[in-house]
Design a protein around this motif. Structure first.
Motif, PDB file in Angstrom:
ATOM      1  N   TYR A 100       0.813  -1.216   0.000  1.00  0.00           N
ATOM      2  CA  TYR A 100       0.000   0.000   0.000  1.00  0.00           C
ATOM      3  C   TYR A 100       0.848   1.268   0.000  1.00  0.00           C
ATOM      4  CZ  TYR A 100      -4.423  -2.378   0.068  1.00  0.00           C
ATOM      5  OH  TYR A 100      -5.509  -3.137  -0.313  1.00  0.00           O
ATOM      6  N   ARG A 101       2.053   1.200   0.526  1.00  0.00           N
ATOM      7  CA  ARG A 101       2.967   2.324   0.372  1.00  0.00           C
ATOM      8  C   ARG A 101       3.200   2.597  -1.111  1.00  0.00           C
ATOM      9  NH1 ARG A 101       7.971   1.122   4.567  1.00  0.00           N
ATOM     10  NH2 ARG A 101       7.170   2.299   6.365  1.00  0.00           N
ATOM     11  N   SER A 102       3.383   1.531  -1.848  1.00  0.00           N
ATOM     12  CA  SER A 102       3.682   1.642  -3.279  1.00  0.00           C
ATOM     13  C   SER A 102       2.497   2.180  -4.065  1.00  0.00           C
ATOM     14  CB  SER A 102       4.104   0.271  -3.834  1.00  0.00           C
ATOM     15  OG  SER A 102       4.462   0.362  -5.193  1.00  0.00           O
ATOM     16  N   VAL A 103       1.307   1.603  -3.877  1.00  0.00           N
ATOM     17  CA  VAL A 103       0.159   2.041  -4.684  1.00  0.00           C
ATOM     18  C   VAL A 103      -0.328   3.431  -4.281  1.00  0.00           C
ATOM     19  CG1 VAL A 103      -0.570  -0.299  -5.260  1.00  0.00           C
ATOM     20  CG2 VAL A 103      -1.509   0.812  -3.215  1.00  0.00           C
ATOM     21  N   PHE A 104      -0.180   3.797  -2.998  1.00  0.00           N
ATOM     22  CA  PHE A 104      -0.578   5.132  -2.563  1.00  0.00           C
ATOM     23  C   PHE A 104       0.383   6.196  -3.105  1.00  0.00           C
ATOM     24  CE2 PHE A 104      -3.660   4.106   0.944  1.00  0.00           C
ATOM     25  CZ  PHE A 104      -4.581   5.090   0.637  1.00  0.00           C
ATOM     26  N   SER A 105       1.610   5.805  -3.398  1.00  0.00           N
ATOM     27  CA  SER A 105       2.611   6.767  -3.872  1.00  0.00           C
ATOM     28  C   SER A 105       2.315   7.250  -5.285  1.00  0.00           C
ATOM     29  CB  SER A 105       4.015   6.148  -3.827  1.00  0.00           C
ATOM     30  OG  SER A 105       4.134   5.096  -4.769  1.00  0.00           O
ATOM     31  N   TYR A 106       1.526   6.481  -6.031  1.00  0.00           N
ATOM     32  CA  TYR A 106       1.160   6.883  -7.387  1.00  0.00           C
ATOM     33  C   TYR A 106      -0.009   7.851  -7.331  1.00  0.00           C
ATOM     34  CZ  TYR A 106      -0.849   6.686 -12.063  1.00  0.00           C
ATOM     35  OH  TYR A 106      -1.375   7.030 -13.287  1.00  0.00           O
ATOM     36  N   SER A 107       0.152   9.035  -7.943  1.00  0.00           N
ATOM     37  CA  SER A 107      -0.884  10.062  -7.850  1.00  0.00           C
ATOM     38  C   SER A 107      -1.446  10.480  -9.205  1.00  0.00           C
ATOM     39  CB  SER A 107      -0.322  11.302  -7.140  1.00  0.00           C
ATOM     40  OG  SER A 107       0.833  11.796  -7.821  1.00  0.00           O
ATOM     41  N   GLY A 108      -1.170   9.709 -10.247  1.00  0.00           N
ATOM     42  CA  GLY A 108      -1.672  10.042 -11.577  1.00  0.00           C
ATOM     43  C   GLY A 108      -3.102   9.589 -11.798  1.00  0.00           C
ATOM     44  N   GLN A 109      -3.480   9.459 -13.070  1.00  0.00           N
ATOM     45  CA  GLN A 109      -4.830   9.014 -13.411  1.00  0.00           C
ATOM     46  C   GLN A 109      -5.076   7.606 -12.872  1.00  0.00           C
ATOM     47  OE1 GLN A 109      -5.588   8.954 -17.606  1.00  0.00           O
ATOM     48  NE2 GLN A 109      -7.805   8.885 -17.368  1.00  0.00           N
ATOM     49  N   ASN A 110      -6.279   7.364 -12.392  1.00  0.00           N
ATOM     50  CA  ASN A 110      -6.653   6.068 -11.798  1.00  0.00           C
ATOM     51  C   ASN A 110      -5.852   5.764 -10.535  1.00  0.00           C
ATOM     52  OD1 ASN A 110      -8.452   5.410 -13.976  1.00  0.00           O
ATOM     53  ND2 ASN A 110      -6.666   4.849 -15.204  1.00  0.00           N
ATOM     54  N   SER A 111      -5.530   6.799  -9.771  1.00  0.00           N
ATOM     55  CA  SER A 111      -4.747   6.602  -8.551  1.00  0.00           C
ATOM     56  C   SER A 111      -5.534   5.805  -7.515  1.00  0.00           C
ATOM     57  CB  SER A 111      -4.347   7.950  -7.940  1.00  0.00           C
ATOM     58  OG  SER A 111      -5.494   8.613  -7.411  1.00  0.00           O
ATOM     59  N   PHE A 112      -4.809   5.132  -6.624  1.00  0.00           N
ATOM     60  CA  PHE A 112      -5.490   4.358  -5.593  1.00  0.00           C
ATOM     61  C   PHE A 112      -6.224   5.271  -4.617  1.00  0.00           C
ATOM     62  CE2 PHE A 112      -5.559   2.292  -1.377  1.00  0.00           C
ATOM     63  CZ  PHE A 112      -6.466   1.295  -1.682  1.00  0.00           C
ATOM     64  N   LYS A 113      -5.736   6.498  -4.435  1.00  0.00           N
ATOM     65  CA  LYS A 113      -6.428   7.429  -3.545  1.00  0.00           C
ATOM     66  C   LYS A 113      -7.861   7.644  -4.019  1.00  0.00           C
ATOM     67  CE  LYS A 113      -6.283  12.080  -1.546  1.00  0.00           C
ATOM     68  NZ  LYS A 113      -5.543  13.366  -1.453  1.00  0.00           N
ATOM     69  N   ASP A 114      -8.036   7.793  -5.336  1.00  0.00           N
ATOM     70  CA  ASP A 114      -9.392   7.955  -5.885  1.00  0.00           C
ATOM     71  C   ASP A 114     -10.227   6.693  -5.648  1.00  0.00           C
ATOM     72  OD1 ASP A 114      -8.729  10.476  -6.765  1.00  0.00           O
ATOM     73  OD2 ASP A 114      -8.214   9.830  -8.791  1.00  0.00           O
ATOM     74  N   THR A 115      -9.591   5.542  -5.862  1.00  0.00           N
ATOM     75  CA  THR A 115     -10.280   4.264  -5.631  1.00  0.00           C
ATOM     76  C   THR A 115     -10.686   4.132  -4.170  1.00  0.00           C
ATOM     77  OG1 THR A 115      -9.100   3.137  -7.408  1.00  0.00           O
ATOM     78  CG2 THR A 115     -10.015   1.745  -5.666  1.00  0.00           C
ATOM     79  N   PHE A 116      -9.803   4.522  -3.272  1.00  0.00           N
ATOM     80  CA  PHE A 116     -10.056   4.442  -1.829  1.00  0.00           C
ATOM     81  C   PHE A 116     -11.267   5.292  -1.462  1.00  0.00           C
ATOM     82  CE2 PHE A 116      -9.593   6.052   2.474  1.00  0.00           C
ATOM     83  CZ  PHE A 116      -9.316   4.909   3.197  1.00  0.00           C
ATOM     84  N   ILE A 117     -11.285   6.534  -1.941  1.00  0.00           N
ATOM     85  CA  ILE A 117     -12.395   7.441  -1.632  1.00  0.00           C
ATOM     86  C   ILE A 117     -13.708   6.877  -2.166  1.00  0.00           C
ATOM     87  CG2 ILE A 117     -13.375   9.724  -2.096  1.00  0.00           C
ATOM     88  CD1 ILE A 117     -10.488  10.797  -2.114  1.00  0.00           C
ATOM     89  N   GLU A 118     -13.693   6.423  -3.407  1.00  0.00           N
ATOM     90  CA  GLU A 118     -14.900   5.874  -4.033  1.00  0.00           C
ATOM     91  C   GLU A 118     -15.404   4.638  -3.291  1.00  0.00           C
ATOM     92  OE1 GLU A 118     -16.298   3.916  -8.316  1.00  0.00           O
ATOM     93  OE2 GLU A 118     -14.365   4.943  -8.147  1.00  0.00           O
ATOM     94  N   SER A 119     -14.477   3.805  -2.819  1.00  0.00           N
ATOM     95  CA  SER A 119     -14.861   2.573  -2.121  1.00  0.00           C
ATOM     96  C   SER A 119     -15.401   2.856  -0.726  1.00  0.00           C
ATOM     97  CB  SER A 119     -13.647   1.636  -2.016  1.00  0.00           C
ATOM     98  OG  SER A 119     -13.172   1.269  -3.286  1.00  0.00           O
ATOM     99  N   MET A 120     -14.804   3.832  -0.041  1.00  0.00           N
ATOM    100  CA  MET A 120     -15.188   4.132   1.335  1.00  0.00           C
ATOM    101  C   MET A 120     -16.460   4.962   1.443  1.00  0.00           C
ATOM    102  SD  MET A 120     -13.032   2.704   3.441  1.00  0.00           S
ATOM    103  CE  MET A 120     -13.291   3.625   4.962  1.00  0.00           C
ATOM    104  N   MET A 121     -16.783   5.718   0.410  1.00  0.00           N
ATOM    105  CA  MET A 121     -17.925   6.635   0.463  1.00  0.00           C
ATOM    106  C   MET A 121     -19.235   5.988   0.925  1.00  0.00           C
ATOM    107  SD  MET A 121     -17.755   9.971  -0.232  1.00  0.00           S
ATOM    108  CE  MET A 121     -19.260  10.407  -1.108  1.00  0.00           C
TER     109      MET A 121
END
Length: 217
Positions: free
Chosen positions: A91-112
Motif C-alpha cells: 500500500y505504500r507503493s500504490v498510494f505513492s502513485y498520484s496520476g490518473q486512476n490513482s489508488f487514492k481515488d479508488t479508496f475514496i470511491e470505495s469508502m464513500m
C-alpha cells in the motif's frame, strides 16, 4: 487454475513486485511473467493494473467489512488500519502513485458508501447533499492521512490509540458546546444573533467539568 485462484495469484504477483519496484513502473507483462500466466489471461480478469489494485482492496477489505457489519465507525477504521498495516509495503507503493486512476481515488470511491451510511446514523437531521459532501471530504482527509502514515514506521496500534483519544476529546468538546447552548437558552456563544449574554467563566468551567465526567462514564 480456477478463476478465483487466478485472480489471487495475479494479486500476489503485483504485491511481490512492489517490494522492489515502484508501482508506476510495474508493467502488466511483469505481473504476468512473475506468476506464470499469459497477458490474455490477465486481461480476461482485469482491464489493467489499476483495475487489479481496486479489486485487491475490495476483495481483501471492503467485501469483508460489509460481511462483518461493524457495530460502529471506529471499529471499522480500526480494522482498516490493521489491514493496511499488514500489507504496508504494497500500500505504500500504490498510494505513492498520484496520476490518473490513482489508488487514492479508488479508496475514496470505495469508502464513500460506508461513511455515508454511518453519517446518516450519526447526523439524522442532515439532508443527503450535506451527508454526501461531508463524507467525500472526510474520505479524502482519511486517504491523505493514511498515505502519510504508511510512509512512517508508526504501528497501526499507535495510530488507533491516537485516533481514539482524538475522537474522545472531540466528543467531549461537542458535549460541552451543547451544555453551553442549554445554559445560554438554546444558543451557543458563537451563534449569530445571540441576544443573551455569553456564559460566564464559571458556567464554562462547570460545563466542561460535566462534559468530561459524562465522557468518562
Amino acid at each position: 487454475m480456477e478463476k478465483g485462484n487466478t485472480r489471487e495469484a495475479i494479486a500476489e504477483s503485483l504485491k511481490k513486485l512492489t517490494e522492489g519496484k515502484e508501482f508506476e513502473k510495474i508493467s502488466v507483462g511483469e505481473i504476468c511473467e512473475n506468476c506464470g500466466i499469459t497477458r490474455k489471461s490477465f486481461y480476461y480478469h482485469f482491464r489493467d493494473k489499476y483495475d487489479l489494485v481496486s479489486w485487491i482492496f475490495r476483495n481483501e477489505f471492503m467485501d469483508k467489512a460489509a460481511e462483518v457489519g461493524y457495530k460502529n465507525f471506529m471499529n471499522m477504521i480500526d480494522a482498516l488500519l490493521k489491514y493496511l498495516a499488514s500489507e504496508r509495503t504494497y500500500y505504500r507503493s500504490v498510494f505513492s502513485y498520484s496520476g490518473q486512476n490513482s489508488f487514492k481515488d479508488t479508496f475514496i470511491e470505495s469508502m464513500m458508501p460506508l461513511v455515508e451510511c454511518y453519517a446518516e446514523i450519526l447526523f439524522p437531521a442532515c439532508d443527503d447533499r450535506v451527508i454526501r459532501t461531508g463524507s467525500y471530504f472526510f474520505c479524502g482527509g482519511v486517504a491523505s492521512m493514511i498515505k502519510d502514515w504508511l510512509m512512517t514506521n508508526i504501528s497501526a496500534e499507535e495510530l488507533i490509540e491516537t485516533d481514539h483519544y482524538l475522537m474522545k476529546e472531540a466528543a467531549r468538546i461537542i458535549h460541552m458546546q451543547q451544555t453551553l447552548k442549554e445554559v445560554a437558552g438554546g444558543k451557543g456563544p458563537f451563534d449569530a444573533g445571540d441576544e443573551k449574554p455569553s456564559p460566564s467563566l464559571t458556567q464554562v468551567m462547570e460545563a466542561e467539568k460535566n462534559a468530561t465526567k459524562q465522557n468518562n462514564e
